[in-house]
Design an enzyme around this catalytic site. Structure first.
Site, PDB file in Angstrom:
ATOM      1  N   ASP A 492       0.834  -1.205   0.000  1.00 57.01           N
ATOM      2  CA  ASP A 492       0.000   0.000   0.000  1.00 57.01           C
ATOM      3  C   ASP A 492       0.868   1.254   0.000  1.00 57.01           C
ATOM      4  O   ASP A 492       2.054   1.212   0.363  1.00 57.01           O
ATOM      5  CB  ASP A 492      -0.882  -0.042   1.269  1.00 57.01           C
ATOM      6  CG  ASP A 492      -2.159   0.762   1.144  1.00 57.01           C
ATOM      7  OD1 ASP A 492      -2.305   1.513   0.175  1.00 57.01           O
ATOM      8  OD2 ASP A 492      -3.027   0.619   2.035  1.00 57.01           O
ATOM      9  N   ASP A 562     -10.848   2.168  -3.093  1.00 51.41           N
ATOM     10  CA  ASP A 562     -11.394   1.921  -1.762  1.00 51.41           C
ATOM     11  C   ASP A 562     -12.914   1.965  -1.762  1.00 51.41           C
ATOM     12  O   ASP A 562     -13.552   1.621  -0.771  1.00 51.41           O
ATOM     13  CB  ASP A 562     -10.848   2.948  -0.761  1.00 51.41           C
ATOM     14  CG  ASP A 562      -9.492   2.524  -0.224  1.00 51.41           C
ATOM     15  OD1 ASP A 562      -9.106   1.360  -0.433  1.00 51.41           O
ATOM     16  OD2 ASP A 562      -8.812   3.362   0.396  1.00 51.41           O
TER      17      ASP A 562
HETATM   18  C1  DGJ Z   1      -5.832   1.925   1.848  1.00 48.12           C
HETATM   19  C2  DGJ Z   1      -6.240   0.672   1.153  1.00 48.12           C
HETATM   20  O1  DGJ Z   1      -6.762   0.966  -0.102  1.00 48.12           O
HETATM   21  C3  DGJ Z   1      -7.229  -0.076   2.020  1.00 48.12           C
HETATM   22  O2  DGJ Z   1      -7.693  -1.203   1.337  1.00 48.12           O
HETATM   23  C4  DGJ Z   1      -6.572  -0.434   3.310  1.00 48.12           C
HETATM   24  O3  DGJ Z   1      -5.530  -1.336   3.072  1.00 48.12           O
HETATM   25  C5  DGJ Z   1      -6.070   0.813   4.001  1.00 48.12           C
HETATM   26  N1  DGJ Z   1      -5.250   1.608   3.127  1.00 48.12           N
HETATM   27  C6  DGJ Z   1      -5.286   0.466   5.238  1.00 48.12           C
HETATM   28  O4  DGJ Z   1      -4.706   1.546   5.809  1.00 48.12           O
END
Ligand code: DGJ
Length: 766
Positions: A492, A562
């Site tokens: 990430d 997200d």
């Molecule tokens: C952003 C990601 O897109 C989410 O799926 C998740 O992993 C969060 N970060 C965690 O902080």
């Protein structure tokens, strides 16, 4: 097809199976021009397309008006300051600050194959840059050398083609062969000048993909104008806001038809991509690293390598364009052993628990998931340091034993006993101000002297341009991966770069920071895959802020957004699929009401939308309604039976909810056209209209097919009015039906009860 040089007329022909590009060496001085790009043509003398032999077309014989020539001609490598007043591909200054340049032909070489491209970090470490490779196909490359005589610079322009693709790959390497330093302020990867007559009606549209966090890659379409229209990122990532992509198309072009010139960049950092029309109705389009936050003191003997641009031409509309990108990326860019293989169906705990979890909770989720046929548990953010929210601990990659007693070894061991695989989340490039790492090494964060760096999500970015920082980051991740059986990593990146400054770079190289940062990410992921070749890597950046061709070189899948709301995802995924194969699109079924939008959506619709991506779950399976849990095994079975069509097939767009509001529909069709998957999602009921006709695409007109409704237990249960079931059926011929009927007459689908509904059909040759 292939690459040829016509010596007599000084023309290069760069040919793919369906397209030709013809470059001309104009004038005695050898200016590299683009005579033609489009559908395949013969190897004829196309120099007339550049405007003939009249003044000012012969600059060496027209000293009076040389500037007219530069400002008018379709130049391949336009430079600034010598008479072309349009957007230049290169801006360079000499030691005295003069910023004009002019590049002319020196030599060329045509050879079989295609070389890797690489760049050097400041510590001398060579980093392979992501770029298309030949794979099983034949490849040819044209390397043209241009020189800037006054400054002593050479530009090495590369054009490569594969014998199974209609894409052209372009990049440039600039070398300083003089004995003084020059300052490079801009070097784009590609410039394409087209005559307006390339477009029917002379009125092309510009199509880009833009958005925001949780709203990525929505299609934007507008008429081209005089002056430039640009999309860009200066965020150190390709970004939520814009994609490194632009298509120029006839205004009548749609998913099925029309001429399109598209470009993208195999790069994950800052970029600019633009197009505009000049006074003579030439359309200039360009793509490359953004000149913002970029300068390069190019010392004697030093080189700068641009990322690789991908150029695509098609007459078959956006579907045709997508097919070229998808096949190129699957056949020539994604290296992962998982590319075509079934990915383990995962359940991720992020939306189930956020930071509030422990081993028992994860095992409870895993146990229920296993019963439903789910194959892997992914532990998301919050397992390390003292991280109970997003305010601390990034950089302290040590297991939080309070949450996970016995550590990752115990958790992964328990999962293994259960027959579940295990995956884990990292955000390796970041550091929290509240972390042991930051307290020990505040200078490891990117920052400018005298300025408190801007916090985003209460975190800073680690300066991975420095080798000691990069080595440390790598070891943190690798140590965990070495400690247990871990099959998958979600990598990430939750903030953009700001306050650009590195203690490892002096003033003369500070302008390279963003470029080197992106190379640092590539170096880390390359090392990871070298040490853990079986690892399934999923890239992610606060959702889809680093969904680009560069990252696909390392990971076969990228978290798309997200926003997991299936309705919102229809538009996000439709935009993503325009460029990227469906097999790369991280898509999960999440809880309803959706955590981001609050929208309530039936479970089967959430399933149908996720099934067109990598497929997985992101919910607390122990807490969802029994009926939903009980329908998971069927969704899992659908994934196993038709997932290969989605991964390997050709994608066709039938309807976009962003255009017609009522429904969304798309298909994947196997290359041999014997199997297909049609997904239809109703987004609005419309009482008393009764039916919708969907014309299928991509089938063989002469093959006979059977259709099977999948993912709906009782075909009639959703076709009701006044709350009562009707006996309406899907209106398709009984038994076998020809591809031509399905594509021309279509299927007549009933309007479903309620707002949202779905129908998926497995289509097979009989
Ligand atoms: C952003 C990601 O897109 C989410 O799926 C998740 O992993 C969060 N970060 C965690 O902080």
């Amino acid at each position: 097809m292939g690459i040829f040089f016509d010596d007599a007329n000084r023309l290069f022909f760069i040919e793919t199976p369906g397209t030709s590009m013809c470059l001309a060496l104009a004038d005695e001085e050898g200016f590299l021009c683009n005579a033609y790009y489009g559908a395949a043509v013969g190897r004829d003398d196309l120099r007339y397309l550049l405007g003939g032999k009249n003044n000012p077309a012969v600059p060496s014989r027209n000293d009076r008006d040389r500037g007219c020539y530069f400002d008018k001609t379709r130049l391949e490598f336009p430079s600034g300051g010598t008479g072309d007043y349009r957007n230049p591909v290169i801006c360079v200054r000499d030691a005295g600050g003069h910023d004009s340049s002019l590049f002319t032909y020196v030599s060329h070489r045509i050879y079989e194959g295609k070389e890797e491209i690489s760049a050097e970090m400041t510590d001398g470490r060579k980093v392979r840059m992501p770029a298309a490779f030949p794979g099983k196909a034949g490849a040819q490359t044209l390397r043209i050398v241009l020189e800037e005589k006054v400054l002593g610079l050479r530009a090495y322009l590369s054009y490569s083609v594969f014998d199974d693709s209609d894409a052209i790959l372009k990049s440039v390497r600039l070398t300083n062969e003089s004995d003084t330093t020059v300052i490079l302020d801009k070097l784009l990867s590609s410039n394409l000048d087209l005559d307006l007559s390339c477009f029917e009606n002379h009125e092309p549209d510009i199509v880009t993909l833009s958005g925001s966090w949780a709203r990525e890659r929505r299609m934007d379409r507008r008429r081209i104008s005089r002056g430039n229209s640009e999309v860009y990122s200066t965020r150190g990532e390709s970004s939520h806001q814009f994609q490194p992509f632009m298509a120029l198309c006839e205004n009548g072009a749609d998913d099925s038809k029309g001429r399109i010139y598209a470009q993208t960049l195999i790069w994950s950092g800052n970029f600019v991509c633009g197009a505009g029309m000049d006074q003579f109705e030439t359309v200039r389009s360009y793509i490359g690293i953004s000149p913002e936050h970029f300068t390069w003191d190019l010392k004697p003997g030093e080189s700068f390598q641009s990322p690789e641009a991908v150029l695509v031409f098609t007459e078959k509309g956006f579907d045709g364009m997508s097919h070229i990108f998808h096949d190129l990326f699957r056949g020539h860019l994604i290296r992962s052993p998982y590319l075509y293989s079934e990915r383990p169906i995962l359940i991720n705990n992020w939306e189930a628990t956020y930071f509030d979890f422990n081993t028992d909770k994860l095992l409870d989720i895993a146990r229920d998931a296993k019963k439903c046929g789910i194959e892997m548990l992914v532990m998301d953010d919050g397992w390390f340091g003292k991280r109970d929210d997003d305010n601390s601990s990034l950089g302290d990659w040590v297991v939080n034993e309070k949450k996970l007693p016995g550590g990752i070894e115990r958790l992964s061991g328990e999962l293994e006993k259960m027959g579940m695989k295990f995956g884990i989340w990292f955000e390796p490039e970041m550091v929290s101000p509240d972390s042991d790492l930051y307290r020990a090494h505040p200078d490891w964060a990117i920052s400018s002297p005298g300025r408190v760096p801007t916090r985003i999500r209460n975190q800073y970015v680690l300066d991975i341009t420095r080798s000691e920082v990069r080595d440390h980051v790598y070891e943190c991740v690798a140590k965990i991966l070495r400690s247990a059986k871990i099959s998958y990593v979600k990598w990430d990146m939750n903030r953009q770069l700001s306050d650009l400054g590195s203690t490892g770079l002096d003033a003369s190289s500070m302008g390279r920071l963003s470029y080197l940062y992106t190379l640092g990410v590539y170096d880390l992921q390359e090392r990871l895959l070298e040490e853990f070749p079986d690892l399934l890597l999923e890239n992610c950046s606060g959702g889809g802020a680093r969904y680009d061709a560069g990252m696909l070189f390392y990971s076969p899948q990228i978290w798309c957004s997200d926003d997991t709301d299936a309705y919102e995802r229809l538009t996000i995924q439709a935009g993503t699929e325009m460029i990227y194969p469906l097999s790369t699109m991280g898509a999960h079924v999440s809880a309803s009401p959706n955590h981001i939008s609050g929208r309530v959506m039936p479970f089967d619709v959430r399933g149908a939308v996720a099934l067109s991506g990598t497929f997985g779950y992101e919910l607390d399976i122990t807490a969802i309604p029994d009926a939903e849990r009980e329908s998971i095994p069927e969704q899992v079975a659908i994934y196993h039976s038709v997932g290969d069509i989605v991964r390997e097939g050709d994608y066709y767009r039938i309807a976009r909810v962003s255009d017609i509001e009522l429904y969304d529909a798309w298909m994947s069709v196997t290359k041999d056209k014997k199997r297909a998957l049609l997904t239809y999602v109703q987004c609005k009921g419309s009482p008393r209209t009764g039916k919708r006709v969907i014309r299928l695409k991509g089938l063989d007109p002469d093959m006979m097919y059977s259709l099977k409704l999948i993912g709906s237990d009782d075909e009639n249960s959703r076709f009701c009015s006044h709350g009562k079931k009707h006996d309406w059926k899907i209106l398709a011929p009984e038994g076998a039906v020809s591809g031509k009927s399905l594509m021309n007459a279509g299927l007549m689908l009933p309007v479903l009860w309620g707002e949202y509904g779905q129908m998926m059909f497995e289509i097979r040759q009989v």
